[in-house]
Design a protein around this motif. Structure first.
Motif, mmCIF file in Angstrom:
data_model
loop_
_atom_site.group_PDB
_atom_site.id
_atom_site.type_symbol
_atom_site.label_atom_id
_atom_site.label_comp_id
_atom_site.label_asym_id
_atom_site.label_seq_id
_atom_site.Cartn_x
_atom_site.Cartn_y
_atom_site.Cartn_z
ATOM 1 N N TYR A 149 0.189 -2.850 6.449
ATOM 2 C CA TYR A 149 -1.047 -2.153 6.806
ATOM 3 C C TYR A 149 -1.933 -3.051 7.668
ATOM 4 O O TYR A 149 -2.165 -4.213 7.333
ATOM 5 C CB TYR A 149 -1.823 -1.709 5.558
ATOM 6 C CG TYR A 149 -2.897 -0.718 5.934
ATOM 7 C CD1 TYR A 149 -2.585 0.633 6.063
ATOM 8 C CD2 TYR A 149 -4.178 -1.148 6.237
ATOM 9 C CE1 TYR A 149 -3.546 1.545 6.475
ATOM 10 C CE2 TYR A 149 -5.145 -0.236 6.645
ATOM 11 C CZ TYR A 149 -4.824 1.110 6.764
ATOM 12 O OH TYR A 149 -5.762 2.012 7.183
ATOM 13 N N PHE A 173 0.850 -1.204 0.000
ATOM 14 C CA PHE A 173 0.000 0.000 0.000
ATOM 15 C C PHE A 173 0.880 1.247 0.000
ATOM 16 O O PHE A 173 1.821 1.352 0.778
ATOM 17 C CB PHE A 173 -0.898 0.026 1.234
ATOM 18 C CG PHE A 173 -1.963 -1.038 1.203
ATOM 19 C CD1 PHE A 173 -3.032 -0.954 0.323
ATOM 20 C CD2 PHE A 173 -1.900 -2.129 2.067
ATOM 21 C CE1 PHE A 173 -4.010 -1.935 0.284
ATOM 22 C CE2 PHE A 173 -2.881 -3.117 2.041
ATOM 23 C CZ PHE A 173 -3.939 -3.018 1.142
ATOM 24 N N VAL A 213 -5.117 2.677 0.153
ATOM 25 C CA VAL A 213 -5.820 1.709 1.016
ATOM 26 C C VAL A 213 -7.330 1.816 0.772
ATOM 27 O O VAL A 213 -8.033 0.824 0.572
ATOM 28 C CB VAL A 213 -5.507 1.986 2.520
ATOM 29 C CG1 VAL A 213 -6.403 1.157 3.429
ATOM 30 C CG2 VAL A 213 -4.035 1.715 2.816
ATOM 31 N N SER A 240 -10.432 0.070 8.128
ATOM 32 C CA SER A 240 -9.028 0.475 8.228
ATOM 33 C C SER A 240 -8.622 0.695 9.679
ATOM 34 O O SER A 240 -9.453 1.027 10.525
ATOM 35 C CB SER A 240 -8.852 1.790 7.467
ATOM 36 O OG SER A 240 -9.788 2.738 7.940
#
Ligand code: LMR
Length: 347
Positions: A252, A129, A135, A163
């Motif tokens: 991530y 990412f 993202v 997220s």
């Protein structure tokens, strides 16, 4: 005397009529203003949503927001009960509890689902990412939908990607600037082949533990370091036990929100629609708020602790990327390679 008895009877009858009239208000429900929440209590659907992080984290707050939105959109017909901090189930047993129908929703990091959906492993690739915008494009775009579709199996249904933030490295031993700095140190990791292999390539020792055990493992020096989002490093006070942190943004930490399939199918279509709407709204919210929270909490860490923070320079990043490159080559199936290409080509 006769007059007295007659008037007493009259007053008594009037009193009885008045009392009967007013009690009718209490007993005739049609005269009470309608209250959906009260009326439907016995038919109310309850969704038990279990997760392992603190309430003041992106996932913790998103779960609460989702609960409020569902309550509002379904006019109280569905109630979401949120159980944070692993108080019901830890991350090692929440999936089984969901599959068994003991709880209805969870939102584990996608790394924890790679055993049953191996394609999710591509999301753990280091430096796959570029930034938060990237993202968002992956989580809410075609790749996200494709991966969610693959999750629809084994008693579970994929609802959305949520997220948290980019992962950073911490250690109690040495600053982690060059790949060689990792050599010989042990790191707590989440389960997942890519993550484990990432530390093997650094000649470090990956140690898989549940999230609830991270603090203790660091405190008792069972491990030297760990990788996580700022939000988790902050809310679980991990930074208090570590001397060094590198803002590496190498991986991530994202979540996949899943619901028990049988439970989902038992819901009427109009309720499913409202829950989906609440989920979409929450997803937009968390994609924005998680970035904000991680920024604010990094500042809090800087302001309140002696931890030494290093931000990886571009040249240092290139050194890390070179070491991690074989991980990309390890994916030799067409499906994963196609996903990697799609992620890399997404603007
Ligand atoms: C971890 O295990 O470190 C994370 O997956 C915890 C979480 O849910 O953010």
């Amino acid at each position: 005397m006769k007059w007295y008895i007659l008037s007493s009877c009259l007053i008594l009858s009037l009193l009885i009529i008045f009392v009967m009239n007013s009690t009718e208000v209490f007993f005739d429900r049609s005269k009470i203003p309608a209250d959906d929440e009260q009326k439907g209590l016995k038919d109310q659907v309850v969704i038990r949503f279990s997760h392992v992080v603190a309430e003041n984290t992106p996932k913790g707050l998103a779960a609460q927001k989702f609960a409020e939105l569902v309550q509002k959109k379904t006019h109280g017909k569905v109630r979401v009960e949120v159980y944070p901090n692993g108080i019901l189930y830890s991350d090692t047993d929440e999936l089984k509890a969901l599959q068994d129908g003991k709880i209805q929703m969870i939102a584990p990091s996608y790394s924890k689902l790679t055993d049953i959906v191996p394609s999710l492993e591509v999301l753990d690739l280091p430096f796959i990412f570029r930034d938060d915008r990237h993202v968002k494009a992956i989580f809410t775009g075609q790749v996200g939908r494709q991966l969610l579709g693959m999750v629809d199996q084994q008693q579970i249904k994929g609802m959305a990607f949520w997220s948290n933030g980019f992962k950073q490295m911490t250690s109690s031993q040495t600053p982690l600037i060059h790949p060689s700095d990792f050599k010989g140190q042990s790191f707590r990791v989440m389960p997942g082949k890519v993550i484990t292999e990432q530390f093997n390539l650094l000649h470090a020792k990956p140690v898989v533990t549940s999230f609830n055990e991270v603090y203790q493992s660091l405190e008792n020096h069972k491990v030297d370091g760990q990788e996580n989002s700022i939000s988790n490093i902050y809310s679980k006070r991990i930074y208090k036990l570590q001397k060094y942190m590198t803002i590496s943004n190498h991986g991530y930490l994202g979540y996949i929100v899943i619901i028990n399939q049988k439970f989902w199918k038992s819901l009427p279509p109009e309720i499913q629609d409202e829950i989906q709407n609440a989920m979409e709204e929450t997803t937009v919210w968390i994609l924005h708020e998680s970035t904000k929270m991680n920024t604010i909490q990094l500042k809090e860490i800087k302001d309140s602790s002696p931890i030494q923070i290093h931000s990886l320079s571009n040249d240092e990043k290139k050194e890390w990327m070179k070491v991690f490159h074989p991980l990309y080559r390890d994916f030799n199936d067409e499906k994963s390679n196609d996903l990697i290409k799609k992620i890399q080509n997404t603007k």
